[in-house]
Design a protein around this motif. Structure first.
Motif, short mmCIF file in Angstrom:
data_model
loop_
_atom_site.label_atom_id
_atom_site.label_comp_id
_atom_site.label_asym_id
_atom_site.label_seq_id
_atom_site.Cartn_x
_atom_site.Cartn_y
_atom_site.Cartn_z
N VAL A 1 0.84 -1.20 0.00
CA VAL A 1 0.00 0.00 0.00
C VAL A 1 0.88 1.26 0.00
CG1 VAL A 1 -1.73 1.30 1.30
CG2 VAL A 1 -1.91 -1.19 1.14
N VAL A 2 1.95 1.24 0.79
CA VAL A 2 2.86 2.38 0.82
C VAL A 2 3.52 2.59 -0.55
CG1 VAL A 2 5.07 3.18 1.77
CG2 VAL A 2 3.31 2.29 3.30
N ALA A 3 3.96 1.51 -1.17
CA ALA A 3 4.58 1.62 -2.50
C ALA A 3 3.59 2.19 -3.51
CB ALA A 3 5.08 0.25 -2.95
N HIS A 4 2.34 1.75 -3.43
CA HIS A 4 1.31 2.22 -4.34
C HIS A 4 1.09 3.73 -4.18
CE1 HIS A 4 -2.32 1.33 -6.84
NE2 HIS A 4 -2.74 2.46 -6.29
N LEU A 5 0.98 4.18 -2.93
CA LEU A 5 0.78 5.61 -2.66
C LEU A 5 1.98 6.44 -3.12
CD1 LEU A 5 -0.84 5.43 0.89
CD2 LEU A 5 -1.98 6.08 -1.25
N HIS A 6 3.19 5.90 -2.87
CA HIS A 6 4.40 6.62 -3.27
C HIS A 6 4.46 6.75 -4.79
CE1 HIS A 6 8.49 8.05 -3.23
NE2 HIS A 6 8.91 7.02 -3.94
N GLY A 7 4.12 5.67 -5.50
CA GLY A 7 4.13 5.72 -6.96
C GLY A 7 3.08 6.69 -7.50
N ALA A 8 1.97 6.84 -6.78
CA ALA A 8 0.90 7.76 -7.21
C ALA A 8 1.17 9.19 -6.76
CB ALA A 8 -0.43 7.28 -6.65
N ARG A 10 1.22 10.31 -3.78
CA ARG A 10 0.34 10.66 -2.66
C ARG A 10 1.13 10.46 -1.36
NH1 ARG A 10 -4.57 6.82 -4.04
NH2 ARG A 10 -5.28 7.46 -1.96
N ASP A 11 2.31 11.07 -1.31
CA ASP A 11 3.20 10.84 -0.18
C ASP A 11 2.65 11.37 1.14
OD1 ASP A 11 5.21 9.46 -1.50
OD2 ASP A 11 6.18 11.27 -2.20
N GLY A 12 1.70 12.29 1.06
CA GLY A 12 1.12 12.80 2.29
C GLY A 12 0.33 11.77 3.06
N GLU A 13 -0.07 10.66 2.38
CA GLU A 13 -0.85 9.60 3.04
C GLU A 13 0.01 8.46 3.56
OE1 GLU A 13 -4.32 8.38 0.71
OE2 GLU A 13 -3.95 10.11 -0.60
N VAL A 14 1.30 8.50 3.25
CA VAL A 14 2.18 7.37 3.54
C VAL A 14 2.35 7.14 5.04
CG1 VAL A 14 4.61 6.70 3.45
CG2 VAL A 14 3.42 7.31 1.35
N ALA A 15 2.58 8.22 5.79
CA ALA A 15 2.79 8.07 7.24
C ALA A 15 1.56 7.48 7.91
CB ALA A 15 3.15 9.41 7.86
N GLY A 16 0.38 7.85 7.42
CA GLY A 16 -0.86 7.31 8.00
C GLY A 16 -0.96 5.80 7.86
N ILE A 17 -0.46 5.27 6.73
CA ILE A 17 -0.47 3.81 6.54
C ILE A 17 0.46 3.14 7.54
CG2 ILE A 17 0.14 1.95 4.94
CD1 ILE A 17 -2.46 3.29 4.27
N LEU A 18 1.63 3.76 7.79
CA LEU A 18 2.53 3.22 8.80
C LEU A 18 1.84 3.17 10.16
CD1 LEU A 18 5.39 2.28 9.70
CD2 LEU A 18 5.89 4.70 10.16
N VAL A 232 2.48 0.55 -10.36
CA VAL A 232 1.02 0.52 -10.47
C VAL A 232 0.42 1.80 -9.87
CG1 VAL A 232 -1.07 -0.66 -9.68
CG2 VAL A 232 0.85 -1.99 -10.54
N GLY A 233 1.01 2.27 -8.75
CA GLY A 233 0.53 3.52 -8.17
C GLY A 233 0.66 4.68 -9.15
N GLY A 234 1.73 4.67 -9.94
CA GLY A 234 1.93 5.70 -10.94
C GLY A 234 1.29 5.40 -12.27
N ARG A 235 0.52 4.30 -12.34
CA ARG A 235 -0.16 3.85 -13.58
C ARG A 235 0.83 3.68 -14.74
NH1 ARG A 235 -5.53 3.67 -13.09
NH2 ARG A 235 -6.47 4.72 -11.29
N ASP A 236 2.03 3.23 -14.39
CA ASP A 236 3.05 2.96 -15.40
C ASP A 236 3.06 1.45 -15.65
OD1 ASP A 236 5.29 2.67 -16.98
OD2 ASP A 236 6.57 3.96 -15.75
N TRP A 237 2.13 1.01 -16.51
CA TRP A 237 1.92 -0.44 -16.68
C TRP A 237 3.12 -1.12 -17.34
CZ3 TRP A 237 -1.65 -0.59 -13.44
CH2 TRP A 237 -2.68 0.35 -13.41
N ALA A 238 3.80 -0.42 -18.24
CA ALA A 238 4.97 -1.02 -18.89
C ALA A 238 6.07 -1.30 -17.85
CB ALA A 238 5.49 -0.09 -19.98
#
Length: 272
Positions: A1-8, A10-18, A232-238
């Motif tokens: 989940v953290v990796a997904h948010l970071h790729g998108a 949305r780093d402001g939500e990362v600490a909340g997941i921790l 995937v968080g950044g929608r970079d499918w390749a």
């Protein structure tokens, strides 16, 4: 989940997941501690000598005190891996391994506390190492580069049921798959316990060697998961597909190589 948010981004939500991961770790440690103090359901599968049974129960009861620290450390560990910062935790792990070897030897065999403590010394060493590793991981998150960027201990979030469902939706299947893999090694020790301590000890040596060889593909799997999550968080499918292919190819090639080396080194390993 953290990796997904970071790729998108949305780093402001990362600490909340921790924070939610930490709350879950503390919650899940409660049944774990109870189980380690009352392991009858599992130990009932084995027929072992009464003296060995007593030592096993004593060891598990001591080990229970390390479980909250171990689960908290795994939460910090996953957080750092997902953000591509595993090296400091690798250092903590190597330091913990060296200290554990020294402490277990001194407490269990050398009688640093007055007399050799045997299995109790190993348990005490585990407690010390677990809490030191946990504190080391927390210190890195607080004062290292991730702490400056994400402020993981600021504005601590209250438990959030929605986030818990998200984490458990992913985490429970992952945990159950780990359970299957781990019990395939561990339960055999219980089934052969009636054959005596020497046979069980020999089995554990072989199982530890197997676990050591398993670390390479497991590490590649964790790296692949982080890379895919960010892509995937950044929608970079390749990039996601490329990471999957690279992870599978590297794991297959290196596992085959390690398996071949293990096959060739079997005799000297057993002799050692």
């Amino acid at each position: 989940v953290v990796a997904h948010l970071h790729g998108a981004r949305r780093d402001g939500e990362v600490a909340g997941i921790l924070h939610q991961g930490f709350w879950l770790a503390m919650l899940l440690s409660l049944p774990g501690v109870l189980f380690l103090h009352h392991p009858d359901a599992l130990l009932g599968l084995a027929e072992m000598d009464a003296a060995v049974d007593a030592k096993v129960r004593q060891y598990l009861a001591i080990l229970a005190w390390s479980l909250p620290a171990a689960l908290a450390y795994r939460t910090f560990y996953a957080f750092c891996n997902a953000l591509g910062k595993p090296r400091v935790l690798m250092g903590i792990g190597l330091g913990a391994l060296a200290l554990h070897a020294l402490l277990a030897w001194g407490l269990a065999l050398q009688g640093w506390t007055g007399e050799p403590l045997g299995v109790i010394g190993c348990g005490l060493s585990n407690i010390i190492i677990a809490w030191l590793a946990c504190l080391g991981g927390a210190a890195y998150l607080a004062f290292g580069p991730l702490g400056k960027r994400y402020r993981p201990f600021a504005d601590w979030a209250a438990p959030d049921a929605r986030r818990w469902r998200e984490l458990l939706h992913l985490g429970l299947p992952m945990g159950l798959s780990n359970l299957v893999e781990i019990t395939s090694f561990t339960l055999i020790s219980l089934f052969i316990a009636s054959l005596g301590a020497t046979v069980v000890a020999g089995h554990r040596i072989v199982a530890n060697i197997s676990a050591l060889t398993y670390m390479l593909p497991l590490s590649l799997a964790i790296a692949t998961m982080a890379a895919v999550g960010q892509a995937v968080g950044g929608r970079d499918w390749a990039r996601a597909h490329a990471a999957i292919k690279a992870g599978l190819l590297l794991a297959a090639m290196l596992s085959t190589l390690v398996g071949l080396l293990l096959w060739l080194a079997a005799a000297p390993l057993i002799a050692a």
